[in-house]
Write a protein that holds these residues in place. Sequence first.
Motif, PDB file in Angstrom:
ATOM      1  N   ARG A 173       3.770  -0.023   5.065  1.00 19.49           N
ATOM      2  CA  ARG A 173       4.399  -1.007   4.215  1.00 19.49           C
ATOM      3  C   ARG A 173       5.707  -0.259   3.733  1.00 19.49           C
ATOM      4  N   ARG A 203     -11.167 -18.352   0.302  1.00 22.80           N
ATOM      5  CA  ARG A 203     -10.018 -16.734   0.606  1.00 22.80           C
ATOM      6  C   ARG A 203      -9.020 -17.296  -0.833  1.00 22.80           C
ATOM      7  N   TYR A 209      -7.381  -8.862   7.630  1.00 24.50           N
ATOM      8  CA  TYR A 209      -7.551  -8.974   6.437  1.00 24.50           C
ATOM      9  C   TYR A 209      -8.020  -7.615   6.102  1.00 24.50           C
ATOM     10  N   TYR A 252       8.147  -2.470  -4.370  1.00 27.03           N
ATOM     11  CA  TYR A 252       8.846  -2.352  -3.635  1.00 27.03           C
ATOM     12  C   TYR A 252      10.263  -4.412  -4.241  1.00 27.03           C
ATOM     13  N   ASN A 264     -11.193  -6.222   5.259  1.00 28.84           N
ATOM     14  CA  ASN A 264     -12.212  -5.830   7.257  1.00 28.84           C
ATOM     15  C   ASN A 264     -11.810  -4.251   7.584  1.00 28.84           C
ATOM     16  N   GLU A 306      -2.839  -1.429  -9.926  1.00 36.88           N
ATOM     17  CA  GLU A 306      -1.993  -0.599  -8.525  1.00 36.88           C
ATOM     18  C   GLU A 306      -1.673  -1.321  -7.390  1.00 36.88           C
ATOM     19  N   VAL A 307      -2.297  -2.560  -7.331  1.00 42.08           N
ATOM     20  CA  VAL A 307      -1.575  -4.038  -6.507  1.00 42.08           C
ATOM     21  C   VAL A 307      -0.642  -4.400  -7.173  1.00 42.08           C
ATOM     22  N   PHE A 325      -0.434   4.598  -2.236  1.00 40.98           N
ATOM     23  CA  PHE A 325      -0.800   4.289  -3.654  1.00 40.98           C
ATOM     24  C   PHE A 325      -2.520   5.299  -2.839  1.00 40.98           C
ATOM     25  N   GLN A 326      -3.234   5.818  -3.916  1.00 43.18           N
ATOM     26  CA  GLN A 326      -5.013   5.904  -3.884  1.00 43.18           C
ATOM     27  C   GLN A 326      -5.005   5.180  -3.828  1.00 43.18           C
ATOM     28  N   HIS A 327      -5.408   3.995  -4.036  1.00 39.74           N
ATOM     29  CA  HIS A 327      -6.327   2.403  -2.964  1.00 39.74           C
ATOM     30  C   HIS A 327      -5.724   1.866  -2.595  1.00 39.74           C
ATOM     31  N   TYR A 328      -4.531   2.360  -2.064  1.00 38.15           N
ATOM     32  CA  TYR A 328      -4.149   1.255  -0.835  1.00 38.15           C
ATOM     33  C   TYR A 328      -2.874   0.365  -1.271  1.00 38.15           C
ATOM     34  N   GLY A 329      -3.400  -0.359  -3.017  1.00 39.89           N
ATOM     35  CA  GLY A 329      -2.507  -1.640  -3.312  1.00 39.89           C
ATOM     36  C   GLY A 329      -1.961  -2.632  -2.717  1.00 39.89           C
ATOM     37  N   LEU A 330      -2.634  -2.985  -1.635  1.00 34.27           N
ATOM     38  CA  LEU A 330      -2.917  -3.991  -0.728  1.00 34.27           C
ATOM     39  C   LEU A 330      -2.842  -5.179  -1.285  1.00 34.27           C
ATOM     40  N   LEU A 331      -2.231  -6.192  -0.556  1.00 36.97           N
ATOM     41  CA  LEU A 331      -2.641  -7.425  -1.033  1.00 36.97           C
ATOM     42  C   LEU A 331      -3.916  -7.961  -0.770  1.00 36.97           C
ATOM     43  N   PRO A 332      -5.352  -8.658  -0.489  1.00 39.75           N
ATOM     44  CA  PRO A 332      -6.395  -8.718  -0.169  1.00 39.75           C
ATOM     45  C   PRO A 332      -6.293 -10.643   0.645  1.00 39.75           C
ATOM     46  N   HIS A 333      -5.341 -10.732  -0.170  1.00 41.08           N
ATOM     47  CA  HIS A 333      -5.035 -12.198   0.413  1.00 41.08           C
ATOM     48  C   HIS A 333      -3.626 -12.463   1.256  1.00 41.08           C
ATOM     49  N   PHE A 368       5.555  -7.025   2.925  1.00 42.60           N
ATOM     50  CA  PHE A 368       5.710  -7.349   2.191  1.00 42.60           C
ATOM     51  C   PHE A 368       6.855  -7.388   1.593  1.00 42.60           C
ATOM     52  N   ALA A 427       2.317  -2.232  -6.801  1.00 43.90           N
ATOM     53  CA  ALA A 427       2.539  -2.028  -5.025  1.00 43.90           C
ATOM     54  C   ALA A 427       4.082  -2.899  -5.350  1.00 43.90           C
ATOM     55  N   GLY A 433      -1.463   1.082   4.843  1.00 44.31           N
ATOM     56  CA  GLY A 433       0.152   1.457   3.198  1.00 44.31           C
ATOM     57  C   GLY A 433       1.134   1.915   3.645  1.00 44.31           C
TER      58      GLY A 433
END
Lengths: 280, 401
Positions: free
Chosen positions: B178, A280, B162, A193, B165, A185-186, B113-121, B130, A189, B175
Amino acid sequence: MSNFPNSFSIPLDKWIDGIMEWLLINLEVFFDFIGFVILNVIVTFENLFLFIPWFIFIPLVGFLGWKFVGKKSIAITFMLMLLLIGSFGYWELSMKTLSLVITSVFFSLLIGIPHGVLMARSDKLESIMKPILDGMQTMPSFVYLIPALMFFGMGKVPAMFATIIYAIPPVIRLTNIGIRTVDKEVIEAALAYGASSKQVLFDVQIPLAKPSIMVGINQTTMMALSMVVIGSMIGAKGLGMEVLLAINRIEVGKGFEAGISIVILAIIIDRITFSFSKKR
Amino acid sequence: MEEKQIVIKELWKIFGKDPKRVLKNDNLGLTKTELKEKTGCVVGLKNINLEINKGEFYILMGLSGSGKSTLLRNIIRLVKPTSGDIVINNKNITKMTNDEILEFRKDTFGMVFQHYGLLPHLTVIDNVAFGLKIKGLSKEERYSKALEVIKTVGLSGWEYNYPGNLSGGMQQRVGIARALANDPDILLMDEPFSGLDPLIKREMQDELVELQDRLKKTIIFVTHDLHEALKLGDRIAILKDGEIVQIGKPEEIVTNPEDSYVKEFVKDASPAKVLTAGCVMEQPDVLIYSWEGPRTALTMLRSSNRKIAFVVNKHKEFLGVVNESALLKIIDNEPSATNIPKEIIKPRAFVHLDTLLEDMFHIMAKEPLPIAVIDENNKFKGKITTDILFENIIPLGGHNE
Ligand SMILES: Nc1ncnc2c1ncn2[C@@H]1O[C@H](COP(=O)(O)OP(=O)(O)O)[C@@H](O)[C@H]1O
Ligand SMILES: [Mg+2]
């Protein structure tokens, strides 16, 4: 009847020898070039490590231990362990071994990470590379010494060559796995974009695969260290050669000191590189 | 004529090897399972035709596996159509090259997106920025725009945290931010609130409605939650096995389900949450025009056997109610009156055409009298009685069997 008929023989040895001969004759320039590059990198690292005095190097490692592994007690242990190596009289040989390890890791990563990336991007390539990597990892390490000797003769360069080949599978494998397991999904995403596949690779896949790649680097480094020791059999000077000499002369005490020095290097390298995979 | 933002014609998506071969005449009529058996291919979408207007809140609804996500991904071409046309802003995106598509996405879409699709870093602000980074904006431009939308979604103060958190609801706000940062024409949302707990979900829905009112984006929203669909949607398309089985306004879907699949879907829809005053109101037997005078009014009341009636003025604006005794008194006291005087018109509760039945309960509970329904110009449109109200809140599945 218990003898296998002589007339039935497959001369695989002759074939392989033939191929090797052909390679040696036709690709001589190529192998010379590779040998030249490897040698120069080794010498650069060797000069660097031998140039740094021990009383700077030891605190430096202590600092790295404190910074990355994160505990003062660990930093102090690292420094004491290095002092122990010095007290055995193995400082210089340790630095030589270290530069061999670092050189081979350098090349392993240089070659391995891009291959891991390519492998992650093509199912076909993955299906070809997987059995090869499996085979490489089950092969006894000294088998790599034979072709290395043929291409490069005796010395550091063939030892390095064999080490690179021996140590490369984990970093390829874990780069591949790391990239493949990035949340779909990431990636979607990023594509949504308007990211190009290059942007997806560098802005999403590689950063998210980093912990996995770091585990690969750690494993590759540990394998490189063990192979560097074996590489002393074909003339790579370092702690491994001391062990070998001690065995030949039946000097148990000397062999023990050299062995402990190797273990100390292994522990320090392992702790520090492993800590990278947690960041990280 | 409303402006069309998206027009989809005869869109097919077949998953599997060499999917084009499947699209032969003798295959087109087969069901999903039959086709799978015959060809080994999975039907993702089957002859989809739909039009979405600019500014519309369009819902794609259906069971899991019905092709909602596939349809959404075809629209942004994350999935390539097997055949058919998708025209967005008058451009046929099925004909675009890969590079053109990348550019088109940057300018046209924001996706959630359902599970947000964010970049964890990356921090919240870098996540929000982004799309702008991909567009090639400078860091300054990115951050100033990102800060603005972070404020819009109510996340000010969290810029440098982040995503890991943050709570689920907050992550989805990131999301949404963005998606808004790109200032897209079209927002694509794939079950954005499915993973959130009910209270947060409702709050986010309300905010989305508010946002939509303000920004007037075209939104295509995927959900399998009927109440969410009814609450948010201007129109709803219902998918089953890759086919559209019904398209309509929320109240059309619940009152007129086209087949058993849709019926099953709306079975436990609570009508009070869907039906509006405009859907259920009735015309009163008598409506009194104030300028006609008390005598006419009295006659009309008596001829229909009523004691009380709604009153409107010349413009049909709602004034209140009058009763028989008040009319009689006026006729006695001022026989010459040509207008019904204001003093005898009593106030009466009223609701608007789009008021949900749900919101009338408390009015009716206080005073169980018929209430008036008016439009946005205060014009009288009809009445609602307690009988009407109760008749219409029986669950919809009930009277279909
Ligand atoms: N990449 C794919 N390959 C094969 N089949 C797929 C793929 N993506 C979706 N499908 C199939 O298409 C159908 C619709 O899936 P999807 O659009 O995800 O449904 P929904 O979002 O409504 O749950 C399902 O039968 C699913 O198995
Ligand atoms: Mg889905």
